[in-house]
Scaffold this motif. Sequence first.
Motif, PDB file in Angstrom:
ATOM      1  N   THR A 132      36.999  74.278  47.331  1.00 57.15           N
ATOM      2  CA  THR A 132      37.091  73.605  48.627  1.00 57.15           C
ATOM      3  C   THR A 132      35.768  73.682  49.382  1.00 57.15           C
ATOM      4  O   THR A 132      35.340  72.710  50.022  1.00 57.15           O
ATOM      5  N   ALA A 133      35.101  74.834  49.305  1.00 58.36           N
ATOM      6  CA  ALA A 133      33.810  74.975  49.981  1.00 58.36           C
ATOM      7  C   ALA A 133      32.759  74.049  49.378  1.00 58.36           C
ATOM      8  O   ALA A 133      31.899  73.514  50.098  1.00 58.36           O
ATOM      9  N   ALA A 134      32.812  73.845  48.066  1.00 56.87           N
ATOM     10  CA  ALA A 134      31.868  72.919  47.434  1.00 56.87           C
ATOM     11  C   ALA A 134      32.098  71.495  47.929  1.00 56.87           C
ATOM     12  O   ALA A 134      31.135  70.747  48.183  1.00 56.87           O
ATOM     13  N   ALA A 135      33.373  71.110  48.076  1.00 57.04           N
ATOM     14  CA  ALA A 135      33.670  69.780  48.613  1.00 57.04           C
ATOM     15  C   ALA A 135      33.199  69.654  50.059  1.00 57.04           C
ATOM     16  O   ALA A 135      32.686  68.603  50.472  1.00 57.04           O
ATOM     17  N   CYS A 136      33.349  70.720  50.840  1.00 52.46           N
ATOM     18  CA  CYS A 136      32.870  70.700  52.228  1.00 52.46           C
ATOM     19  C   CYS A 136      31.351  70.599  52.284  1.00 52.46           C
ATOM     20  O   CYS A 136      30.794  69.906  53.150  1.00 52.46           O
ATOM     21  N   GLU A 137      30.674  71.279  51.373  1.00 51.87           N
ATOM     22  CA  GLU A 137      29.211  71.234  51.347  1.00 51.87           C
ATOM     23  C   GLU A 137      28.706  69.819  51.103  1.00 51.87           C
ATOM     24  O   GLU A 137      27.772  69.346  51.762  1.00 51.87           O
ATOM     25  N   VAL A 138      29.345  69.129  50.154  1.00 49.04           N
ATOM     26  CA  VAL A 138      28.888  67.781  49.818  1.00 49.04           C
ATOM     27  C   VAL A 138      29.283  66.778  50.899  1.00 49.04           C
ATOM     28  O   VAL A 138      28.463  65.959  51.343  1.00 49.04           O
ATOM     29  N   ALA A 139      30.548  66.830  51.331  1.00 49.15           N
ATOM     30  CA  ALA A 139      31.045  65.811  52.257  1.00 49.15           C
ATOM     31  C   ALA A 139      30.570  66.046  53.688  1.00 49.15           C
ATOM     32  O   ALA A 139      30.056  65.123  54.339  1.00 49.15           O
ATOM     33  N   LEU A 178      32.166  64.636  61.441  1.00 50.43           N
ATOM     34  CA  LEU A 178      32.660  65.789  60.687  1.00 50.43           C
ATOM     35  C   LEU A 178      34.175  65.719  60.492  1.00 50.43           C
ATOM     36  O   LEU A 178      34.692  66.099  59.430  1.00 50.43           O
ATOM     37  N   ALA A 179      34.882  65.251  61.510  1.00 48.06           N
ATOM     38  CA  ALA A 179      36.338  65.122  61.376  1.00 48.06           C
ATOM     39  C   ALA A 179      36.695  64.113  60.292  1.00 48.06           C
ATOM     40  O   ALA A 179      37.645  64.309  59.521  1.00 48.06           O
ATOM     41  N   LEU A 180      35.937  63.028  60.210  1.00 51.50           N
ATOM     42  CA  LEU A 180      36.190  62.033  59.168  1.00 51.50           C
ATOM     43  C   LEU A 180      35.886  62.599  57.784  1.00 51.50           C
ATOM     44  O   LEU A 180      36.645  62.380  56.830  1.00 51.50           O
ATOM     45  N   ALA A 181      34.793  63.341  57.669  1.00 50.15           N
ATOM     46  CA  ALA A 181      34.429  63.903  56.368  1.00 50.15           C
ATOM     47  C   ALA A 181      35.381  65.004  55.929  1.00 50.15           C
ATOM     48  O   ALA A 181      35.494  65.287  54.729  1.00 50.15           O
ATOM     49  N   ALA A 182      36.080  65.631  56.873  1.00 44.95           N
ATOM     50  CA  ALA A 182      37.029  66.693  56.509  1.00 44.95           C
ATOM     51  C   ALA A 182      38.198  66.160  55.694  1.00 44.95           C
ATOM     52  O   ALA A 182      38.932  66.938  55.077  1.00 44.95           O
ATOM     53  N   VAL A 183      38.362  64.842  55.678  1.00 47.18           N
ATOM     54  CA  VAL A 183      39.425  64.252  54.861  1.00 47.18           C
ATOM     55  C   VAL A 183      39.173  64.516  53.377  1.00 47.18           C
ATOM     56  O   VAL A 183      40.124  64.646  52.596  1.00 47.18           O
ATOM     57  N   VAL A 184      37.907  64.626  52.977  1.00 51.21           N
ATOM     58  CA  VAL A 184      37.579  64.813  51.555  1.00 51.21           C
ATOM     59  C   VAL A 184      38.086  66.160  51.036  1.00 51.21           C
ATOM     60  O   VAL A 184      38.841  66.202  50.052  1.00 51.21           O
ATOM     61  N   PRO A 185      37.716  67.310  51.633  1.00 51.62           N
ATOM     62  CA  PRO A 185      38.270  68.574  51.113  1.00 51.62           C
ATOM     63  C   PRO A 185      39.777  68.679  51.293  1.00 51.62           C
ATOM     64  O   PRO A 185      40.464  69.256  50.441  1.00 51.62           O
ATOM     65  N   ALA A 186      40.302  68.111  52.395  1.00 51.23           N
ATOM     66  CA  ALA A 186      41.757  68.140  52.574  1.00 51.23           C
ATOM     67  C   ALA A 186      42.453  67.329  51.486  1.00 51.23           C
ATOM     68  O   ALA A 186      43.490  67.739  50.947  1.00 51.23           O
ATOM     69  N   GLY A 187      41.879  66.185  51.145  1.00 48.70           N
ATOM     70  CA  GLY A 187      42.455  65.381  50.071  1.00 48.70           C
ATOM     71  C   GLY A 187      42.357  66.067  48.720  1.00 48.70           C
ATOM     72  O   GLY A 187      43.256  65.939  47.882  1.00 48.70           O
ATOM     73  N   LEU A 188      41.270  66.814  48.491  1.00 54.02           N
ATOM     74  CA  LEU A 188      41.119  67.538  47.235  1.00 54.02           C
ATOM     75  C   LEU A 188      42.189  68.613  47.084  1.00 54.02           C
ATOM     76  O   LEU A 188      42.805  68.750  46.018  1.00 54.02           O
ATOM     77  N   VAL A 189      42.426  69.375  48.148  1.00 53.76           N
ATOM     78  CA  VAL A 189      43.463  70.409  48.100  1.00 53.76           C
ATOM     79  C   VAL A 189      44.839  69.775  47.905  1.00 53.76           C
ATOM     80  O   VAL A 189      45.674  70.283  47.144  1.00 53.76           O
ATOM     81  N   THR A 190      45.080  68.653  48.575  1.00 51.62           N
ATOM     82  CA  THR A 190      46.358  67.958  48.400  1.00 51.62           C
ATOM     83  C   THR A 190      46.527  67.462  46.964  1.00 51.62           C
ATOM     84  O   THR A 190      47.617  67.540  46.386  1.00 51.62           O
ATOM     85  N   LEU A 191      45.450  66.962  46.374  1.00 57.89           N
ATOM     86  CA  LEU A 191      45.511  66.499  44.990  1.00 57.89           C
ATOM     87  C   LEU A 191      45.793  67.651  44.034  1.00 57.89           C
ATOM     88  O   LEU A 191      46.593  67.510  43.095  1.00 57.89           O
ATOM     89  N   LEU A 192      45.158  68.798  44.253  1.00 57.34           N
ATOM     90  CA  LEU A 192      45.431  69.965  43.416  1.00 57.34           C
ATOM     91  C   LEU A 192      46.887  70.392  43.535  1.00 57.34           C
ATOM     92  O   LEU A 192      47.529  70.744  42.537  1.00 57.34           O
ATOM     93  N   TRP A 193      47.408  70.375  44.756  1.00 64.17           N
ATOM     94  CA  TRP A 193      48.812  70.745  44.947  1.00 64.17           C
ATOM     95  C   TRP A 193      49.731  69.766  44.227  1.00 64.17           C
ATOM     96  O   TRP A 193      50.698  70.169  43.580  1.00 64.17           O
ATOM     97  N   TYR A 194      49.421  68.477  44.324  1.00 62.12           N
ATOM     98  CA  TYR A 194      50.271  67.469  43.690  1.00 62.12           C
ATOM     99  C   TYR A 194      50.275  67.624  42.173  1.00 62.12           C
ATOM    100  O   TYR A 194      51.333  67.591  41.530  1.00 62.12           O
ATOM    101  N   LEU A 195      49.091  67.818  41.584  1.00 64.39           N
ATOM    102  CA  LEU A 195      49.010  67.944  40.132  1.00 64.39           C
ATOM    103  C   LEU A 195      49.719  69.201  39.643  1.00 64.39           C
ATOM    104  O   LEU A 195      50.463  69.169  38.655  1.00 64.39           O
ATOM    105  N   SER A 196      49.487  70.320  40.319  1.00 67.24           N
ATOM    106  CA  SER A 196      50.130  71.563  39.893  1.00 67.24           C
ATOM    107  C   SER A 196      51.633  71.512  40.108  1.00 67.24           C
ATOM    108  O   SER A 196      52.407  71.992  39.271  1.00 67.24           O
ATOM    109  N   ASN A 197      52.077  70.921  41.217  1.00 68.63           N
ATOM    110  CA  ASN A 197      53.509  70.822  41.466  1.00 68.63           C
ATOM    111  C   ASN A 197      54.183  69.889  40.465  1.00 68.63           C
ATOM    112  O   ASN A 197      55.304  70.151  40.009  1.00 68.63           O
TER     113      ASN A 197
END
Length: 259
Positions: A132-139, A178-197
Amino acid sequence: MSPEPAIPLSGGVALELLVHGVGGTTPQEMLDDARTVRITGDNTAAVYRRAADADAEQHPERYLDRPIPEAYSWANLTSGNSSRALWLLLLPFMVVNLAHWMRPATQGLPRSRRLYGVWVRLVALTLTVLLTAAACEVALDLTVWQCAGSAACTAHHSWLGFLSPGQHGWWAQPGRRLALAAVVPAGLVTLLWYLSNRTWSAYESQRPPTTGAQDEPPPGAEDVRPGDEAADDAPAADDARPRTPPIRPALGRPGFWYG
């Protein structure tokens, strides 16, 4: 005359696992029998037996001198839509899961077993935070804060123009960018949850079928391995209670994958 060997009531039959290669051999060819039945799995991956061996757990006396052949067919795992490639995101977390199942036996060391479990969970949490931190760094940092805040950078990346302060747009303010870019790490975590679930719901959460409640493991004993002490809150088994052979696939028996 030597006494006949005792027949175990459950889990006594041996298993011979057959796995095909990349050629995609059919279960009928692996088992050398045209009559096969699916023991567990689905159309994507499944375990098959000969029809004559489908009820092997109910008649262990027939298999005292030979194992039960089972064929694992995984050919359809390599085919499907492009969304299967997203499962590669779960690959690092699979290594953490392997670390849990590779734990050596801890007989007489319940604290060591709990400490190992806590350590593995901390590693998994650290891996999630790192991704998640890597996604935050890039986005957030590289893209929105540094590049979008520079007129020279947005001149070479026109798709960031609406974030540039020189455009004086609504998204040009740093906080909104920054609020708009925060969608990227939030979406990544949501995608991980969806795939694992999705994976958990389809495969890992399935319990092997049994003939009755007497075959279910006691509460708290799911994570106890051979050689480990039973969980502190696990009730003692009632040895006087009659047992019947469970109807369960050999690959789904507790302890099969412990090596």
